[in-house]
Design a protein around this motif. Sequence first.
Motif, PDB file in Angstrom:
ATOM      1  N   ARG A  15      23.951 -11.795 -40.584  1.00  0.00           N
ATOM      2  CA  ARG A  15      23.417 -11.711 -41.943  1.00  0.00           C
ATOM      3  C   ARG A  15      24.366 -10.916 -42.837  1.00  0.00           C
ATOM      4  O   ARG A  15      25.259 -10.208 -42.353  1.00  0.00           O
ATOM      5  CB  ARG A  15      22.035 -11.062 -41.958  1.00  0.00           C
ATOM      6  CG  ARG A  15      22.019  -9.579 -41.619  1.00  0.00           C
ATOM      7  CD  ARG A  15      20.607  -9.013 -41.628  1.00  0.00           C
ATOM      8  NE  ARG A  15      19.846  -9.518 -40.515  1.00  0.00           N
ATOM      9  CZ  ARG A  15      19.875  -8.997 -39.279  1.00  0.00           C
ATOM     10  NH1 ARG A  15      20.646  -7.955 -39.037  1.00  0.00           N
ATOM     11  NH2 ARG A  15      19.153  -9.496 -38.322  1.00  0.00           N
ATOM     12  N   TYR A  60      27.312  -5.276 -44.716  1.00  0.00           N
ATOM     13  CA  TYR A  60      26.548  -4.511 -45.698  1.00  0.00           C
ATOM     14  C   TYR A  60      27.348  -4.380 -46.996  1.00  0.00           C
ATOM     15  O   TYR A  60      28.353  -3.662 -47.047  1.00  0.00           O
ATOM     16  CB  TYR A  60      26.236  -3.113 -45.159  1.00  0.00           C
ATOM     17  CG  TYR A  60      25.402  -3.102 -43.903  1.00  0.00           C
ATOM     18  CD1 TYR A  60      24.007  -3.119 -43.965  1.00  0.00           C
ATOM     19  CD2 TYR A  60      26.012  -3.070 -42.640  1.00  0.00           C
ATOM     20  CE1 TYR A  60      23.239  -3.103 -42.809  1.00  0.00           C
ATOM     21  CE2 TYR A  60      25.246  -3.042 -41.481  1.00  0.00           C
ATOM     22  CZ  TYR A  60      23.871  -3.072 -41.579  1.00  0.00           C
ATOM     23  OH  TYR A  60      23.109  -3.056 -40.425  1.00  0.00           O
ATOM     24  N   GLN A 100      20.948 -14.995 -44.450  1.00  0.00           N
ATOM     25  CA  GLN A 100      20.862 -15.208 -43.009  1.00  0.00           C
ATOM     26  C   GLN A 100      21.832 -16.301 -42.581  1.00  0.00           C
ATOM     27  O   GLN A 100      21.877 -17.378 -43.184  1.00  0.00           O
ATOM     28  CB  GLN A 100      19.432 -15.606 -42.619  1.00  0.00           C
ATOM     29  CG  GLN A 100      18.374 -14.591 -42.983  1.00  0.00           C
ATOM     30  CD  GLN A 100      18.443 -13.324 -42.151  1.00  0.00           C
ATOM     31  OE1 GLN A 100      18.910 -13.347 -41.024  1.00  0.00           O
ATOM     32  NE2 GLN A 100      17.979 -12.210 -42.710  1.00  0.00           N
ATOM     33  N   LYS A 110      26.090  -6.785 -36.273  1.00  0.00           N
ATOM     34  CA  LYS A 110      25.473  -8.066 -36.599  1.00  0.00           C
ATOM     35  C   LYS A 110      25.384  -8.333 -38.093  1.00  0.00           C
ATOM     36  O   LYS A 110      25.016  -9.433 -38.500  1.00  0.00           O
ATOM     37  CB  LYS A 110      24.060  -8.130 -36.003  1.00  0.00           C
ATOM     38  CG  LYS A 110      24.008  -8.025 -34.493  1.00  0.00           C
ATOM     39  CD  LYS A 110      22.563  -8.092 -33.996  1.00  0.00           C
ATOM     40  CE  LYS A 110      22.501  -7.998 -32.480  1.00  0.00           C
ATOM     41  NZ  LYS A 110      21.094  -8.069 -31.991  1.00  0.00           N
ATOM     42  N   THR A 111      25.711  -7.336 -38.909  1.00  0.00           N
ATOM     43  CA  THR A 111      25.433  -7.420 -40.340  1.00  0.00           C
ATOM     44  C   THR A 111      26.614  -6.946 -41.170  1.00  0.00           C
ATOM     45  O   THR A 111      27.283  -5.966 -40.817  1.00  0.00           O
ATOM     46  CB  THR A 111      24.201  -6.557 -40.695  1.00  0.00           C
ATOM     47  OG1 THR A 111      23.099  -6.946 -39.866  1.00  0.00           O
ATOM     48  CG2 THR A 111      23.816  -6.705 -42.152  1.00  0.00           C
ATOM     49  N   GLU A 168      23.809  -8.291 -46.218  1.00  0.00           N
ATOM     50  CA  GLU A 168      22.882  -7.589 -47.105  1.00  0.00           C
ATOM     51  C   GLU A 168      23.636  -7.176 -48.355  1.00  0.00           C
ATOM     52  O   GLU A 168      24.783  -6.745 -48.279  1.00  0.00           O
ATOM     53  CB  GLU A 168      22.291  -6.360 -46.417  1.00  0.00           C
ATOM     54  CG  GLU A 168      21.479  -6.690 -45.178  1.00  0.00           C
ATOM     55  CD  GLU A 168      20.776  -5.466 -44.601  1.00  0.00           C
ATOM     56  OE1 GLU A 168      20.760  -4.407 -45.272  1.00  0.00           O
ATOM     57  OE2 GLU A 168      20.259  -5.573 -43.472  1.00  0.00           O
ATOM     58  N   HIS A 226      18.396 -10.696 -48.436  1.00  0.00           N
ATOM     59  CA  HIS A 226      19.420 -10.795 -47.406  1.00  0.00           C
ATOM     60  C   HIS A 226      19.799 -12.247 -47.174  1.00  0.00           C
ATOM     61  O   HIS A 226      18.950 -13.139 -47.243  1.00  0.00           O
ATOM     62  CB  HIS A 226      18.918 -10.203 -46.079  1.00  0.00           C
ATOM     63  CG  HIS A 226      18.564  -8.755 -46.151  1.00  0.00           C
ATOM     64  ND1 HIS A 226      17.897  -8.098 -45.135  1.00  0.00           N
ATOM     65  CD2 HIS A 226      18.783  -7.819 -47.112  1.00  0.00           C
ATOM     66  CE1 HIS A 226      17.723  -6.836 -45.467  1.00  0.00           C
ATOM     67  NE2 HIS A 226      18.255  -6.644 -46.664  1.00  0.00           N
ATOM     68  N   ASP A 231      24.947  -0.402 -37.080  1.00  0.00           N
ATOM     69  CA  ASP A 231      25.413  -0.132 -38.439  1.00  0.00           C
ATOM     70  C   ASP A 231      26.185   1.173 -38.402  1.00  0.00           C
ATOM     71  O   ASP A 231      25.911   2.028 -37.558  1.00  0.00           O
ATOM     72  CB  ASP A 231      24.259  -0.096 -39.447  1.00  0.00           C
ATOM     73  CG  ASP A 231      23.421   1.168 -39.346  1.00  0.00           C
ATOM     74  OD1 ASP A 231      23.897   2.243 -39.774  1.00  0.00           O
ATOM     75  OD2 ASP A 231      22.289   1.089 -38.843  1.00  0.00           O
TER      76      ASP A 231
END
Length: 395
Positions: free
Chosen positions: A327, A294, A184, A291-292, A329, A182, A38
Amino acid sequence: MAQAQIDIRVLSSLSQITAEDWDACACPEAVDGGRPLDPFTTHRFLNALEESGSVGPGTGWQPQYLTAYQEGRLIACAPLYAKGHSQGEYIFDHNWAHAYEQAGGHYYPKLQIAVPFTPATGRRFLVRPGFDGIGHSALLQGAVQLAADNNLSSLHVTFCTQDEARLGEEMGLMLRTTQQFHWQNDGYADFEAFMRALSSRKRKNIRKERMQAQCFGGEIRVYQGEDLRPEHWDAFWDFYQDTGARKWGSPYLTRQFFDIAHRTMADDIALILAGRNGRYVAGALNFIGRKTLYGRYWGCVEQHPCLHFELCYYQAIELAIALGLDRAEAGAQGEHKLARGYMPCQTHSLHWIGDPGFAGAVGRYLEAERAATEEEIEILTDYGPFRKAHVEEQE
């Protein structure tokens, strides 16, 4: 052979440490030029907060960056702040502060290991590879000692990872469990593949909302990297100010933060804007991790049905799929996210309180809160939008 001594230092500014040294601890996975897990604990993000005046004198977030050195080499660091209030944290302890001060104590200032204004789970004890055990221990013990030596009421570590929560609890800190929603990515090829995993009723509702959102009469675009322009930030600043005024009374971030982010973090950002007739009317700001995705801020200057859901949730899902992320968020709170495919999950924080009696009372509260949170997550999961067969496949 005796272990080399660990030297704990507190820095008042990131200008006292190089980005290379800090990021060697904060995001070693990005040393090859890839994305950090992140971006929020990177030197560039925290420095943007500091350089823009979003943290520092007069904000209630006074930097006290914690660093650990062994034989003159930085082995670990943490984004530590002396807090004069409990704003911008999203792990709420206002009731604790009220009770402590009603009993004659001074709750503020307190110490907080956190990313200001950012309710996103990530590493808080930033350790150079190869120094995991000693680095975590040095930072946590150093932070507790700093609070105790200065007669501060408490130390808080918010939105830490589950592994950090476990280690902190083993070292005597109190664990707090809270909840977010969240989305997925179950290997979906596109948004329609995600839709096929939902119940028929939920699919119909989402299609209806997306159609309503498009009726605002303009175009929705995603801007990343070199596509970002200063005029995009001018528009988003208006959106952010409106949201901040309604939620917090005044915005947490300064206008300069967005200029610095444009200069130093464009590759970490995806800005989703809705425009009509040459004018932007709404937008959502996202940061991109390894991977995310935000979701951080949303705002508008015109109200249109379902445009918030489209920009913040559905566009985010499409972007996460396109980027191959695990994912998305969508920030703190919001049970309304459940119907849009964002499922409940646990978030964690750690707490140290100096007064033994008050610590005992808080500990009992956290135990009851943890049980209630686990029960609520279980209940909400049962009300999720996914087809029963799809849920059974995941179990």
